[in-house]
Design a protein around this motif. Structure first.
Motif, PDB file in Angstrom:
ATOM      1  N   UNK A   1       0.842  -1.209  -0.084  1.00  0.00           N
ATOM      2  CA  UNK A   1      -0.107  -0.114   0.000  1.00  0.00           C
ATOM      3  C   UNK A   1       0.848   1.361  -0.112  1.00  0.00           C
ATOM      4  N   UNK A   2       1.796   1.531  -1.065  1.00  0.00           N
ATOM      5  CA  UNK A   2       2.517   2.677  -1.154  1.00  0.00           C
ATOM      6  C   UNK A   2       1.957   3.570  -2.149  1.00  0.00           C
ATOM      7  N   UNK A   3       1.907   4.749  -1.785  1.00  0.00           N
ATOM      8  CA  UNK A   3       1.526   5.833  -3.090  1.00  0.00           C
ATOM      9  C   UNK A   3       2.567   6.076  -3.538  1.00  0.00           C
ATOM     10  N   UNK A   4       2.556   5.881  -5.053  1.00  0.00           N
ATOM     11  CA  UNK A   4       3.349   6.447  -5.763  1.00  0.00           C
ATOM     12  C   UNK A   4       3.348   7.697  -6.397  1.00  0.00           C
ATOM     13  N   UNK A   5       4.078   8.671  -6.156  1.00  0.00           N
ATOM     14  CA  UNK A   5       3.973   9.975  -6.604  1.00  0.00           C
ATOM     15  C   UNK A   5       4.899  10.665  -7.708  1.00  0.00           C
ATOM     16  N   UNK A   6       4.330  10.978  -8.834  1.00  0.00           N
ATOM     17  CA  UNK A   6       5.486  11.039  -9.773  1.00  0.00           C
ATOM     18  C   UNK A   6       5.708  12.560  -9.761  1.00  0.00           C
ATOM     19  N   UNK A   7       7.061  13.141  -9.963  1.00  0.00           N
ATOM     20  CA  UNK A   7       7.097  14.594  -9.550  1.00  0.00           C
ATOM     21  C   UNK A   7       7.880  15.050 -11.013  1.00  0.00           C
ATOM     22  N   UNK A   8       7.187  15.950 -11.833  1.00  0.00           N
ATOM     23  CA  UNK A   8       7.270  16.271 -13.045  1.00  0.00           C
ATOM     24  C   UNK A   8       7.830  17.762 -12.899  1.00  0.00           C
ATOM     25  N   UNK A   9       8.393  18.320 -14.298  1.00  0.00           N
ATOM     26  CA  UNK A   9       8.611  19.576 -14.285  1.00  0.00           C
ATOM     27  C   UNK A   9       7.540  20.288 -14.923  1.00  0.00           C
ATOM     28  N   UNK A  10       7.098  21.656 -14.658  1.00  0.00           N
ATOM     29  CA  UNK A  10       6.261  22.399 -15.472  1.00  0.00           C
ATOM     30  C   UNK A  10       6.800  22.682 -16.744  1.00  0.00           C
ATOM     31  N   UNK A  11       5.921  22.553 -17.721  1.00  0.00           N
ATOM     32  CA  UNK A  11       6.439  22.520 -19.307  1.00  0.00           C
ATOM     33  C   UNK A  11       6.746  21.088 -19.778  1.00  0.00           C
ATOM     34  N   UNK A  12       6.880  20.127 -18.942  1.00  0.00           N
ATOM     35  CA  UNK A  12       6.789  18.768 -19.479  1.00  0.00           C
ATOM     36  C   UNK A  12       5.601  18.174 -20.129  1.00  0.00           C
TER      37      UNK A  12
ATOM     38  N   UNK B   1      16.932  16.793  -8.081  1.00  0.00           N
ATOM     39  CA  UNK B   1      16.798  16.565  -6.449  1.00  0.00           C
ATOM     40  C   UNK B   1      15.773  17.745  -6.122  1.00  0.00           C
ATOM     41  N   UNK B   2      16.286  18.878  -6.529  1.00  0.00           N
ATOM     42  CA  UNK B   2      15.636  20.152  -6.064  1.00  0.00           C
ATOM     43  C   UNK B   2      14.013  20.034  -6.596  1.00  0.00           C
ATOM     44  N   UNK B   3      13.744  19.566  -7.736  1.00  0.00           N
ATOM     45  CA  UNK B   3      12.509  19.403  -8.113  1.00  0.00           C
ATOM     46  C   UNK B   3      11.550  18.516  -7.172  1.00  0.00           C
ATOM     47  N   UNK B   4      12.086  17.370  -7.243  1.00  0.00           N
ATOM     48  CA  UNK B   4      11.714  16.212  -6.276  1.00  0.00           C
ATOM     49  C   UNK B   4      11.273  16.617  -5.246  1.00  0.00           C
ATOM     50  N   UNK B   5      12.322  17.071  -4.322  1.00  0.00           N
ATOM     51  CA  UNK B   5      11.955  17.638  -2.960  1.00  0.00           C
ATOM     52  C   UNK B   5      10.884  18.733  -3.198  1.00  0.00           C
ATOM     53  N   UNK B   6      11.018  19.839  -3.774  1.00  0.00           N
ATOM     54  CA  UNK B   6      10.062  20.651  -3.888  1.00  0.00           C
ATOM     55  C   UNK B   6       8.592  20.146  -4.068  1.00  0.00           C
ATOM     56  N   UNK B   7       8.481  19.281  -4.927  1.00  0.00           N
ATOM     57  CA  UNK B   7       7.057  18.650  -5.193  1.00  0.00           C
ATOM     58  C   UNK B   7       6.811  17.701  -4.144  1.00  0.00           C
ATOM     59  N   UNK B   8       7.682  17.158  -3.381  1.00  0.00           N
ATOM     60  CA  UNK B   8       7.175  16.238  -2.181  1.00  0.00           C
ATOM     61  C   UNK B   8       6.817  17.314  -0.896  1.00  0.00           C
ATOM     62  N   UNK B   9       7.358  18.181  -0.832  1.00  0.00           N
ATOM     63  CA  UNK B   9       7.066  19.161   0.094  1.00  0.00           C
ATOM     64  C   UNK B   9       5.570  19.636   0.071  1.00  0.00           C
ATOM     65  N   UNK B  10       5.273  20.056  -1.273  1.00  0.00           N
ATOM     66  CA  UNK B  10       3.841  20.744  -1.617  1.00  0.00           C
ATOM     67  C   UNK B  10       2.846  19.603  -1.611  1.00  0.00           C
ATOM     68  N   UNK B  11       3.121  18.180  -1.962  1.00  0.00           N
ATOM     69  CA  UNK B  11       2.042  17.109  -1.741  1.00  0.00           C
ATOM     70  C   UNK B  11       1.929  16.985  -0.316  1.00  0.00           C
ATOM     71  N   UNK B  12       3.032  16.600   0.510  1.00  0.00           N
ATOM     72  CA  UNK B  12       2.802  16.265   1.723  1.00  0.00           C
ATOM     73  C   UNK B  12       2.142  17.318   2.562  1.00  0.00           C
ATOM     74  N   UNK B  13       2.092  18.590   2.588  1.00  0.00           N
ATOM     75  CA  UNK B  13       1.422  19.849   3.110  1.00  0.00           C
ATOM     76  C   UNK B  13       0.204  19.553   2.685  1.00  0.00           C
ATOM     77  N   UNK B  14      -0.262  19.284   1.403  1.00  0.00           N
ATOM     78  CA  UNK B  14      -1.831  19.296   0.989  1.00  0.00           C
ATOM     79  C   UNK B  14      -2.417  18.038   1.473  1.00  0.00           C
TER      80      UNK B  14
END
Length: 322
Positions: A196-207, A265-278
């Motif tokens: 039961x692992x939630x898989x979250x893909x982190x992509x760049x805006x513009x991709x 790495x910066x992109x992944x951590x940024x996306x993870x922060x936003x997702x976890x906060x939400x």
């Protein structure tokens, strides 16, 4: 102390950073940059080369050719050098100058393609040039990281099991999406085991990988202007798109605490922060993010004030000020 005979034999696979004291979020960062290639791409590069050799497609007279924005090109340069093979990397103007210098130092030929595709990116032009080389009659072997199943198999067999061993109660896994090899390999591993692992893909805006609108992207690594053949969206639970200024804010927040990571790495951590906060406000889930790279190759770009001002205007505020 390990003694190695080949550079690909050394790869730290069990190093995690607890980022709670840096970003105030419950997140462990799996560091994949501590090898001689400096990134997670060493795993995929080794798997694809070894499979091509086993199948007889790659011989001592072959010339490996691949399209890369940097990290896979470096990994293939390293492996080709260690095996006495020739390698041609087809890249584009977004590739960090430091990455090009590393590839050339390892003996690779680097070709920079400036033709943009229909989505305003360079991937289509890079692949077109690779195809031209393969049709030229010389013994070029295109590994094709965008469709090669050994790309994701490297992470299905290695990266995901190592995370599983370290975090048996894992709840959320954040993986950056470039070719999606790391993402697909990890997602398949946990899906096939009914974890039961939630898989979250982190992509760049513009991709365009997950249906995004194509836009200019200046930070190499994550994101594509053509959807990779490896993508299987059914394996992904959620997708976070990160704007490049947020990537820059995040890498600088990390470096201010002594952790010099790369743009992916910066992109992944940024996306993870936003997702976890939400999704988990005030909670403490077991969450892991994969850090694909380190920051030395980005010193002339995302860590350089003049470069940031040229492409994004005034420097964004530190993420920790928010």
């Amino acid at each position: 102390m390990p003694i190695i005979t080949s550079p690909q034999e050394f790869n730290v696979d069990d190093l995690y950073v607890d980022l709670r004291h840096v970003i105030d979020r419950p997140l462990y960062l799996k560091c994949e940059g501590f090898n001689f290639a400096g990134s997670v791409k060493l795993k995929a590069a080794a798997a694809m080369v070894e499979a091509a050799e086993a199948e007889g497609a790659l011989t001592p007279d072959s010339v490996i050719v691949e399209s890369s924005s940097g990290n896979l090109g470096i990994a293939l340069s390293l492996i080709a050098a260690s095996r006495g093979l020739k390698f041609v990397c087809v890249t584009d103007p977004r590739c960090n100058p430091a990455s090009m210098r590393v590839m050339r130092a390892l003996g690779a030929e680097v070709r920079v393609v400036s033709d943009k595709d229909d989505n305003g990116g360079y991937l289509g032009g890079r692949i077109a040039h690779v195809r031209e080389l393969c049709e030229s009659g010389r013994q070029y072997v295109w590994l094709n990281q965008y469709a090669n199943r050994n790309n994701w198999l490297a992470h299905y067999r290695g990266t995901a099991p190592s995370i599983d061993r370290e975090f048996p109660d894992l709840e959320v896994l954040f993986v950056g999406a470039g070719t999606t090899g790391t993402l697909m390999g990890c997602a398949r591993y946990f899906r096939e085991r009914n974890r039961p692992v939630t898989i979250v893909a982190v992509d760049a805006v513009g991709s365009v990988t997950f249906g995004g609108i194509p836009e200019r992207r200046m930070v190499p690594g994550l994101g594509t202007s053509s959807k990779p053949d490896l993508v299987d969206e059914s394996l992904v639970d959620d997708v976070v798109h990160v704007a490049e200024p947020d990537t820059i804010r995040t890498v600088r927040a990390l470096s201010s605490r002594g952790f010099l990571f790369g743009g992916s790495t910066g992109t992944v951590v940024s996306g993870a922060c936003r997702w976890l906060e939400a999704k988990y406000p005030g909670e403490d889930p077991v969450a892991v993010a994969i850090a694909p790279d380190l920051g030395e190759r980005y010193l002339d770009s995302i860590y350089e004030e003049s470069w940031v001002r040229e492409h994004f205007g005034e420097l964004p505020p530190d993420i920790l000020d928010h």
